[in-house]
Design a protein around this motif. Sequence first.
Motif, PDB file in Angstrom:
ATOM      1  N   HIS A   1       0.822  -1.210   0.000  1.00  0.00           N
ATOM      2  CA  HIS A   1       0.000   0.000   0.000  1.00  0.00           C
ATOM      3  C   HIS A   1       0.861   1.268   0.000  1.00  0.00           C
ATOM      4  N   GLU A   2       1.888   1.283   0.831  1.00  0.00           N
ATOM      5  CA  GLU A   2       2.756   2.467   0.884  1.00  0.00           C
ATOM      6  C   GLU A   2       3.452   2.681  -0.459  1.00  0.00           C
ATOM      7  N   ALA A   3       3.990   1.616  -1.029  1.00  0.00           N
ATOM      8  CA  ALA A   3       4.676   1.735  -2.316  1.00  0.00           C
ATOM      9  C   ALA A   3       3.708   2.164  -3.409  1.00  0.00           C
ATOM     10  N   ALA A   4       2.492   1.644  -3.364  1.00  0.00           N
ATOM     11  CA  ALA A   4       1.512   1.960  -4.390  1.00  0.00           C
ATOM     12  C   ALA A   4       1.115   3.434  -4.352  1.00  0.00           C
ATOM     13  N   VAL A   5       0.821   3.951  -3.167  1.00  0.00           N
ATOM     14  CA  VAL A   5       0.400   5.354  -3.085  1.00  0.00           C
ATOM     15  C   VAL A   5       1.564   6.281  -3.415  1.00  0.00           C
ATOM     16  N   ARG A   6       2.763   5.911  -3.033  1.00  0.00           N
ATOM     17  CA  ARG A   6       3.936   6.713  -3.413  1.00  0.00           C
ATOM     18  C   ARG A   6       4.086   6.766  -4.941  1.00  0.00           C
ATOM     19  N   ASP A   7       3.841   5.639  -5.601  1.00  0.00           N
ATOM     20  CA  ASP A   7       3.980   5.634  -7.057  1.00  0.00           C
ATOM     21  C   ASP A   7       2.877   6.444  -7.711  1.00  0.00           C
ATOM     22  N   LEU A   8       1.695   6.396  -7.163  1.00  0.00           N
ATOM     23  CA  LEU A   8       0.605   7.228  -7.676  1.00  0.00           C
ATOM     24  C   LEU A   8       0.932   8.707  -7.517  1.00  0.00           C
ATOM     25  N   ALA A   9       1.514   9.059  -6.372  1.00  0.00           N
ATOM     26  CA  ALA A   9       1.914  10.455  -6.162  1.00  0.00           C
ATOM     27  C   ALA A   9       3.028  10.864  -7.116  1.00  0.00           C
ATOM     28  N   ARG A  10       3.803   9.918  -7.543  1.00  0.00           N
ATOM     29  CA  ARG A  10       4.856  10.205  -8.521  1.00  0.00           C
ATOM     30  C   ARG A  10       4.285  10.616  -9.872  1.00  0.00           C
ATOM     31  N   VAL A  11       3.201   9.953 -10.293  1.00  0.00           N
ATOM     32  CA  VAL A  11       2.667  10.199 -11.636  1.00  0.00           C
ATOM     33  C   VAL A  11       1.630  11.317 -11.675  1.00  0.00           C
ATOM     34  N   ALA A  12       1.083  11.698 -10.507  1.00  0.00           N
ATOM     35  CA  ALA A  12       0.031  12.714 -10.464  1.00  0.00           C
ATOM     36  C   ALA A  12       0.596  14.079 -10.095  1.00  0.00           C
ATOM     37  N   ARG A  13       0.295  15.075 -10.900  1.00  0.00           N
ATOM     38  CA  ARG A  13       0.797  16.421 -10.634  1.00  0.00           C
ATOM     39  C   ARG A  13       0.031  17.102  -9.502  1.00  0.00           C
ATOM     40  N   GLU A  14      -1.254  16.792  -9.372  1.00  0.00           N
ATOM     41  CA  GLU A  14      -2.084  17.547  -8.434  1.00  0.00           C
ATOM     42  C   GLU A  14      -2.664  16.703  -7.301  1.00  0.00           C
ATOM     43  N   GLU A  15      -3.342  15.600  -7.642  1.00  0.00           N
ATOM     44  CA  GLU A  15      -3.985  14.816  -6.587  1.00  0.00           C
ATOM     45  C   GLU A  15      -4.055  13.341  -6.935  1.00  0.00           C
ATOM     46  N   VAL A  16      -4.015  12.549  -5.874  1.00  0.00           N
ATOM     47  CA  VAL A  16      -4.368  11.135  -5.920  1.00  0.00           C
ATOM     48  C   VAL A  16      -5.602  10.965  -5.046  1.00  0.00           C
TER      49      VAL A  16
END
Length: 231
Positions: free
Chosen positions: A164-179
């Motif tokens: 879960h931690e790795a997944a949300v970090r990767d989502l934050a990597r690709v999103a400029r504004e919000e996850v």
Amino acid sequence: MNNKKFEVEADFLTIGRTFAEYRRMFDLRAGDIAGRELLDCGGGAGAFTATAAELAERAVAVDPLFGPPPDALEPELTDAIEYNVAQLREKRDLFVWDFYGGVDAREWYLRAAAERFLADYATHPERYVTGALPALPVADDAVDLALVSNLLFTYDDRLDRAFHEAAVRDLARVAREEVRVFPLHSLDRARSAFVEPVADALRADGHAVEYREVPYEFQPGATEMLVVEPA
């Protein structure tokens, strides 16, 4: 079957939601979609990407499901819907029916989402990228908004805290504004034990993290999404 829990016997249940459901689940407004670049992660057999692409600057979905031709996917999606609906009929008292009204309407939404997905998948395959969390095949800052529906915090029995931690970090990597992640309850209908540890880890990384109410409830009490703003 255990009447206190919705069971998923496969690794994950491949069903999808419609655009209308996504708008409520993620409290999406017109300004969140029009002219924006959007990612649906774990898009599955969802119709969101197909409809959002008509309004957004760009809309893409990522899922390990993608790749086979539509006629190869259709039987799998049909089986998943029938499995889901059978459980809903048996365990309907576990859910809140204010939005759907009943199991028949829920089944209609599931079939409508799959039909819309398959049609768009056939005609616009470039919108559907084969991949999976926690390592998305997506460039840094590639989209404005990333959405995750019914994947993270849903399968606590098979996806651990580190995932879960790795997944949300990767989502934050690709999103400029919000996850935005919804729901925050697992299959046992309780709030996931990983929500707070993941939120704390992201805050420690410098991200702004908050919980926002959404105008949707299917699992009792599951009315919040996790919102992460990249650092």
